[in-house]
Design a protein around this motif. Structure first.
Motif, PDB file in Angstrom:
ATOM      1  N   ALA A   1     -21.921   3.857  -0.323  1.00  0.00           N
ATOM      2  CA  ALA A   1     -21.151   5.080  -0.470  1.00  0.00           C
ATOM      3  C   ALA A   1     -19.671   4.836  -0.229  1.00  0.00           C
ATOM      4  CB  ALA A   1     -21.655   6.136   0.506  1.00  0.00           C
ATOM      5  N   TRP A   2     -18.888   5.786  -0.683  1.00  0.00           N
ATOM      6  CA  TRP A   2     -17.449   5.844  -0.402  1.00  0.00           C
ATOM      7  C   TRP A   2     -17.175   7.068   0.459  1.00  0.00           C
ATOM      8  CZ3 TRP A   2     -14.186   1.991  -1.457  1.00  0.00           C
ATOM      9  CH2 TRP A   2     -14.528   1.068  -2.458  1.00  0.00           C
ATOM     10  N   PHE A   3     -16.383   6.852   1.490  1.00  0.00           N
ATOM     11  CA  PHE A   3     -15.911   7.923   2.353  1.00  0.00           C
ATOM     12  C   PHE A   3     -14.387   7.884   2.366  1.00  0.00           C
ATOM     13  CE2 PHE A   3     -19.691   9.523   4.579  1.00  0.00           C
ATOM     14  CZ  PHE A   3     -20.622   8.600   4.142  1.00  0.00           C
ATOM     15  N   ARG A   4     -13.780   8.963   2.823  1.00  0.00           N
ATOM     16  CA  ARG A   4     -12.335   8.978   2.972  1.00  0.00           C
ATOM     17  C   ARG A   4     -11.943   9.753   4.214  1.00  0.00           C
ATOM     18  NH1 ARG A   4     -10.615  12.654  -2.301  1.00  0.00           N
ATOM     19  NH2 ARG A   4     -11.357  14.691  -1.520  1.00  0.00           N
ATOM     20  N   GLN A   5     -10.798   9.356   4.746  1.00  0.00           N
ATOM     21  CA  GLN A   5     -10.298  10.001   5.952  1.00  0.00           C
ATOM     22  C   GLN A   5      -8.799  10.161   5.847  1.00  0.00           C
ATOM     23  OE1 GLN A   5     -11.438   8.034   9.591  1.00  0.00           O
ATOM     24  NE2 GLN A   5     -11.093   9.864  10.787  1.00  0.00           N
ATOM     25  N   ALA A   6      -8.350  11.413   5.856  1.00  0.00           N
ATOM     26  CA  ALA A   6      -6.926  11.730   5.843  1.00  0.00           C
ATOM     27  C   ALA A   6      -6.440  11.784   7.287  1.00  0.00           C
ATOM     28  CB  ALA A   6      -6.693  13.051   5.140  1.00  0.00           C
ATOM     29  N   PRO A   7      -5.146  11.607   7.513  1.00  0.00           N
ATOM     30  CA  PRO A   7      -4.613  11.640   8.876  1.00  0.00           C
ATOM     31  C   PRO A   7      -4.978  12.933   9.595  1.00  0.00           C
ATOM     32  CG  PRO A   7      -2.973  10.789   7.389  1.00  0.00           C
ATOM     33  CD  PRO A   7      -4.113  11.264   6.531  1.00  0.00           C
ATOM     34  N   GLY A   8      -5.529  12.808  10.792  1.00  0.00           N
ATOM     35  CA  GLY A   8      -5.864  13.972  11.596  1.00  0.00           C
ATOM     36  C   GLY A   8      -7.131  14.688  11.201  1.00  0.00           C
TER      37      GLY A   8
ATOM     38  N   THR B   1      -5.224  11.961  -1.200  1.00  0.00           N
ATOM     39  CA  THR B   1      -4.585  10.964  -0.345  1.00  0.00           C
ATOM     40  C   THR B   1      -5.368  10.767   0.939  1.00  0.00           C
ATOM     41  OG1 THR B   1      -2.375  11.423  -1.209  1.00  0.00           O
ATOM     42  CG2 THR B   1      -2.508  10.470   1.000  1.00  0.00           C
ATOM     43  N   ALA B   2      -5.747   9.519   1.205  1.00  0.00           N
ATOM     44  CA  ALA B   2      -6.566   9.200   2.381  1.00  0.00           C
ATOM     45  C   ALA B   2      -6.807   7.700   2.439  1.00  0.00           C
ATOM     46  CB  ALA B   2      -7.908   9.923   2.316  1.00  0.00           C
ATOM     47  N   MET B   3      -7.371   7.267   3.568  1.00  0.00           N
ATOM     48  CA  MET B   3      -7.913   5.923   3.642  1.00  0.00           C
ATOM     49  C   MET B   3      -9.341   6.012   3.120  1.00  0.00           C
ATOM     50  SD  MET B   3      -7.159   2.809   4.627  1.00  0.00           S
ATOM     51  CE  MET B   3      -5.988   2.823   5.984  1.00  0.00           C
ATOM     52  N   TYR B   4      -9.688   5.126   2.203  1.00  0.00           N
ATOM     53  CA  TYR B   4     -11.017   5.131   1.597  1.00  0.00           C
ATOM     54  C   TYR B   4     -11.838   3.972   2.158  1.00  0.00           C
ATOM     55  CZ  TYR B   4      -9.834   8.786  -1.704  1.00  0.00           C
ATOM     56  OH  TYR B   4      -9.492   9.998  -2.266  1.00  0.00           O
TER      57      TYR B   4
END
Length: 127
Positions: free
Chosen positions: A35-42, A91-94
């Motif tokens: 899977a792919w996940f993403r995390q934006a700041p905060g 926009t995020a870290m993936y």
């Protein structure tokens, strides 16, 4: 041990495209979910797309349906995410994830379903 290495992130303008790759090594089984996940700041880590042993077992987050496409090449142990019509909110870290324990089929887009993670690749979309 499983190692996951993401690549392909970068900076693009809204409406553009990027293709992320995740090279997997170690004890990888094509029957297990990736899977792919993403995390934006905060913010928390959100599921984007997940794929089982074949394209018949794919799920997408509502926010990316129709714009993102997940695929995997089991011969190369590589996971992909084609991202089209990108928006600033993408926009995020993936992160790439692998279902080491064989449980992700229950909740493929939940981060708790995965025990193996990559280091992430940054995606930045400007308006």
């Amino acid at each position: 041990q499983v190692q996951l290495v993401e690549s392909g992130g970068g900076s693009v303008q809204a409406g553009g495209s990027l293709r992320l790759s995740c090279a997997a090594s170690g004890y990888i089984y094509s029957s297990q979910y990736m899977a792919w996940f993403r995390q934006a700041p905060g913010k928390g880590r959100d599921g984007v797309a997940a794929i089982g042993t074949s394209s018949a077992w794919i799920e997408y987050a509502d926010s990316v349906k129709g714009r993102f496409t997940i695929s995997r090449d089991n011969a190369k142990n590589t996971l992909y995410l084609q991202m089209d019509s990108l928006k600033p909110e993408d926009t995020a870290m993936y992160y790439c994830a692998y279902d080491r324990d064989g449980v992700a089929w229950r909740l493929p887009l939940q981060s708790a379903s995965y025990k193996s993670w990559g280091q992430g690749t940054q995606v930045t979309v400007s308006s």
